[in-house]
Design an enzyme around this catalytic site. Sequence first.
Site, PDB file in Angstrom:
ATOM      1  N   GLU A  91      88.349  38.398  28.364  1.00  0.00           N
ATOM      2  CA  GLU A  91      89.409  39.167  28.987  1.00  0.00           C
ATOM      3  C   GLU A  91      89.499  38.894  30.467  1.00  0.00           C
ATOM      4  O   GLU A  91      88.494  38.652  31.123  1.00  0.00           O
ATOM      5  CB  GLU A  91      89.100  40.653  28.845  1.00  0.00           C
ATOM      6  N   CYS A 111      90.444  40.312  37.806  1.00  0.00           N
ATOM      7  CA  CYS A 111      89.068  40.576  37.375  1.00  0.00           C
ATOM      8  C   CYS A 111      88.726  39.565  36.285  1.00  0.00           C
ATOM      9  O   CYS A 111      89.428  39.478  35.277  1.00  0.00           O
ATOM     10  CB  CYS A 111      88.991  42.006  36.836  1.00  0.00           C
ATOM     11  N   CYS A 118      77.199  39.769  26.703  1.00  0.00           N
ATOM     12  CA  CYS A 118      76.240  39.876  27.801  1.00  0.00           C
ATOM     13  C   CYS A 118      74.870  40.194  27.220  1.00  0.00           C
ATOM     14  O   CYS A 118      74.763  40.952  26.257  1.00  0.00           O
ATOM     15  CB  CYS A 118      76.655  40.984  28.764  1.00  0.00           C
ATOM     16  N   CYS A 122      73.076  46.883  28.769  1.00  0.00           N
ATOM     17  CA  CYS A 122      73.272  48.214  29.359  1.00  0.00           C
ATOM     18  C   CYS A 122      73.818  49.160  28.286  1.00  0.00           C
ATOM     19  O   CYS A 122      74.765  48.822  27.573  1.00  0.00           O
ATOM     20  CB  CYS A 122      74.227  48.144  30.546  1.00  0.00           C
ATOM     21  N   CYS A 125      77.643  50.153  28.259  1.00  0.00           N
ATOM     22  CA  CYS A 125      78.650  49.097  28.439  1.00  0.00           C
ATOM     23  C   CYS A 125      79.069  48.475  27.110  1.00  0.00           C
ATOM     24  O   CYS A 125      78.221  48.032  26.333  1.00  0.00           O
ATOM     25  CB  CYS A 125      78.098  48.026  29.371  1.00  0.00           C
ATOM     26  N   GLY A 163      80.202  40.100  31.008  1.00  0.00           N
ATOM     27  CA  GLY A 163      79.082  39.225  31.328  1.00  0.00           C
ATOM     28  C   GLY A 163      78.458  39.464  32.688  1.00  0.00           C
ATOM     29  O   GLY A 163      78.979  40.196  33.512  1.00  0.00           O
ATOM     30  N   GLU A 164      77.304  38.842  32.893  1.00  0.00           N
ATOM     31  CA  GLU A 164      76.554  38.978  34.134  1.00  0.00           C
ATOM     32  C   GLU A 164      76.681  37.658  34.920  1.00  0.00           C
ATOM     33  O   GLU A 164      76.075  36.645  34.539  1.00  0.00           O
ATOM     34  CB  GLU A 164      75.084  39.306  33.797  1.00  0.00           C
ATOM     35  N   SER A 195      79.921  41.041  41.153  1.00  0.00           N
ATOM     36  CA  SER A 195      79.177  42.239  40.781  1.00  0.00           C
ATOM     37  C   SER A 195      78.014  41.830  39.879  1.00  0.00           C
ATOM     38  O   SER A 195      78.192  41.114  38.898  1.00  0.00           O
ATOM     39  CB  SER A 195      80.091  43.211  40.023  1.00  0.00           C
ATOM     40  N   SER A 218      74.910  46.767  40.802  1.00  0.00           N
ATOM     41  CA  SER A 218      75.028  47.931  39.922  1.00  0.00           C
ATOM     42  C   SER A 218      73.688  48.660  39.869  1.00  0.00           C
ATOM     43  O   SER A 218      72.703  48.124  39.364  1.00  0.00           O
ATOM     44  CB  SER A 218      75.457  47.471  38.525  1.00  0.00           C
ATOM     45  N   LEU A 219      73.667  49.877  40.402  1.00  0.00           N
ATOM     46  CA  LEU A 219      72.403  50.616  40.513  1.00  0.00           C
ATOM     47  C   LEU A 219      72.273  51.666  39.401  1.00  0.00           C
ATOM     48  O   LEU A 219      71.291  51.697  38.690  1.00  0.00           O
ATOM     49  CB  LEU A 219      72.356  51.278  41.898  1.00  0.00           C
ATOM     50  N   HIS A 220      73.229  52.571  39.315  1.00  0.00           N
ATOM     51  CA  HIS A 220      73.364  53.557  38.228  1.00  0.00           C
ATOM     52  C   HIS A 220      72.297  54.640  38.154  1.00  0.00           C
ATOM     53  O   HIS A 220      72.388  55.523  37.295  1.00  0.00           O
ATOM     54  CB  HIS A 220      73.427  52.887  36.845  1.00  0.00           C
ATOM     55  N   ASN A 294      83.398  55.343  31.388  1.00  0.00           N
ATOM     56  CA  ASN A 294      84.522  55.139  30.490  1.00  0.00           C
ATOM     57  C   ASN A 294      83.960  55.088  29.073  1.00  0.00           C
ATOM     58  O   ASN A 294      83.252  54.150  28.727  1.00  0.00           O
ATOM     59  CB  ASN A 294      85.199  53.822  30.861  1.00  0.00           C
ATOM     60  N   CYS A 337      87.428  46.367  30.914  1.00  0.00           N
ATOM     61  CA  CYS A 337      87.316  44.923  30.795  1.00  0.00           C
ATOM     62  C   CYS A 337      86.571  44.524  29.524  1.00  0.00           C
ATOM     63  O   CYS A 337      86.877  43.507  28.932  1.00  0.00           O
ATOM     64  CB  CYS A 337      86.552  44.343  31.989  1.00  0.00           C
TER      65      CYS A 337
HETATM   66  N1  SAH Z   1      77.471  42.425  34.757  1.00  0.00           N
HETATM   67  C1  SAH Z   1      77.955  42.820  36.043  1.00  0.00           C
HETATM   68  C2  SAH Z   1      79.460  42.739  36.171  1.00  0.00           C
HETATM   69  C3  SAH Z   1      80.287  43.175  35.001  1.00  0.00           C
HETATM   70  S1  SAH Z   1      80.273  44.902  34.645  1.00  0.00           S
HETATM   71  C4  SAH Z   1      77.431  44.196  36.398  1.00  0.00           C
HETATM   72  O1  SAH Z   1      76.896  44.871  35.531  1.00  0.00           O
HETATM   73  O2  SAH Z   1      77.569  44.577  37.557  1.00  0.00           O
HETATM   74  C5  SAH Z   1      81.260  45.563  35.974  1.00  0.00           C
HETATM   75  C6  SAH Z   1      80.949  47.016  36.305  1.00  0.00           C
HETATM   76  O3  SAH Z   1      81.411  47.888  35.259  1.00  0.00           O
HETATM   77  C7  SAH Z   1      79.483  47.291  36.502  1.00  0.00           C
HETATM   78  O4  SAH Z   1      79.264  48.013  37.682  1.00  0.00           O
HETATM   79  C8  SAH Z   1      79.158  48.110  35.266  1.00  0.00           C
HETATM   80  O5  SAH Z   1      78.061  48.940  35.475  1.00  0.00           O
HETATM   81  C9  SAH Z   1      80.419  48.868  35.025  1.00  0.00           C
HETATM   82  N2  SAH Z   1      80.572  49.401  33.688  1.00  0.00           N
HETATM   83  C10 SAH Z   1      80.326  48.766  32.523  1.00  0.00           C
HETATM   84  N3  SAH Z   1      80.589  49.575  31.471  1.00  0.00           N
HETATM   85  C11 SAH Z   1      81.016  50.744  31.990  1.00  0.00           C
HETATM   86  C12 SAH Z   1      81.468  51.977  31.409  1.00  0.00           C
HETATM   87  N4  SAH Z   1      81.531  52.155  30.089  1.00  0.00           N
HETATM   88  N5  SAH Z   1      81.847  52.962  32.247  1.00  0.00           N
HETATM   89  C13 SAH Z   1      81.799  52.781  33.586  1.00  0.00           C
HETATM   90  N6  SAH Z   1      81.386  51.656  34.177  1.00  0.00           N
HETATM   91  C14 SAH Z   1      81.002  50.648  33.396  1.00  0.00           C
HETATM   92 FE1  SF4 Z   2      76.249  43.113  31.125  1.00  0.00          FE
HETATM   93 FE2  SF4 Z   2      77.258  44.269  33.344  1.00  0.00          FE
HETATM   94 FE3  SF4 Z   2      77.766  45.260  30.874  1.00  0.00          FE
HETATM   95 FE4  SF4 Z   2      75.326  45.497  31.903  1.00  0.00          FE
HETATM   96  S1  SF4 Z   2      77.216  46.414  32.705  1.00  0.00           S
HETATM   97  S2  SF4 Z   2      75.790  44.848  29.802  1.00  0.00           S
HETATM   98  S3  SF4 Z   2      75.139  43.582  33.010  1.00  0.00           S
HETATM   99  S4  SF4 Z   2      78.416  43.291  31.664  1.00  0.00           S
END
Ligand code: SAH
Ligand code: SF4
Length: 359
Positions: A91, A111, A118, A122, A125, A163-164, A195, A218-220, A294, A337
């Site tokens: 996408e 984007c 990936c 996470c 995600c 993806g990362e 990111s 991405s810290l979370h 989300n 995405c």
């Molecule tokens: N892999 C990289 C970049 C792609 S994800 C990363 O993790 O940073 C892009 C962003 O979307 C990241 O900050 C990720 O934590 C966030 N993200 C992924 N799934 C999400 C969700 N369901 N709700 C909110 N943020 C999300």
């Molecule tokens: Fe991969 Fe980023 Fe999704 Fe984590 S948040 S699974 S690193 S795409």
Amino acid sequence: MPHVLDSSLAELEAQLVAWGEPRFRAKQIARWTLRHGARSFDEMTDLPAALRVRLADTFTIGALPELAARQADDGATTKVLLDLGAGAAVEAVRMDYDPDNDGAPDRTTVCVSTQVGCAMGCTFCATGQQGFTRNLTPGEIVEQVLAFSRERRVTNVVFMGMGEPLANYGPTLRAIRWLVDADGLDMRQRGITVSTVGLLHGIRRLADEGLQIGLTISLHAPDDELRRRLIPTSVGTTIDQLVAGAREYIAKQGRRVTFAYALLEGVNDEPAQARALARRIRGIQAHVNLIPYNPTAGAGLRRPSLGRVRAFQRELQFAGVNATVRIERGVEIAAACGQLRTDVQRLGADVIPLERVER
Ligand code: SAH
Ligand code: SF4
């Protein structure tokens, strides 16, 4: 056959010289491919006919087929699903910002995805839950930008799709070079943001590239234990190490770093957690981008109310940490995405609500 943009400019030059052609032909090819969005070598009318045939026998070129497209925000947001062949798809999303509301966007952000799936896993995600299929090539990454830049100028590219990016380091960097190269798309380096889930080695490498691109980590979570629950693959890396990596990036590139923080109700959105987070990152040139979760299928996690989101943001700000919320309309874009593919499979709604990234 490799895509012509899988090669770097230097490699393309070497190839042409090896064929007995002048070196400058490589730049001609790059300009045709990137600036003019050529879909075939035949369009490159100032190249000798025999060379065009030879190029077509050696490289692929041209748009990735569009499997689906969705629009939101009155057409200001467009998401496409692009076919990579062999059942794989990625996408890419375009977001237009028209602050004057005069119909002419001041900024167009795309984007892009860097992998099919990936491997980081996470828990919140959609992409992470699909698992990893394969890395994208530089040509496949740049083609996502071209899918939109053929229509209008793209000012910003964010590597926040599937993806990362730092787990596919070489191809990602090669794609970035094509985007910012004067003979490529000639974009401002500051218009590019990568990111990362927090791959330390990749962050250090990126800091040494001499590129003025933005970095989001991405810290979370405010503590390592919770972070490891949300990002199971983050076990060898602590938050302190990431903050040190961010400092190093800021020192070397002179760019502010953003910490992304997906807010999950009752998991990481308590005011005390905001204060703990602030204590860890205060004093460095960074800011926090809060992303209300989300909801993705089957994760059993909840999106906090806007009140809770604002309360978390306020705590950070009271503690001296600059924080923004990545919401404007509906669902935030980065997570969305990872979801078009799922929606297409489910034959879901015509319009996926998408949000503009507040940056
Ligand atoms: N892999 C990289 C970049 C792609 S994800 C990363 O993790 O940073 C892009 C962003 O979307 C990241 O900050 C990720 O934590 C966030 N993200 C992924 N799934 C999400 C969700 N369901 N709700 C909110 N943020 C999300
Ligand atoms: Fe991969 Fe980023 Fe999704 Fe984590 S948040 S699974 S690193 S795409």
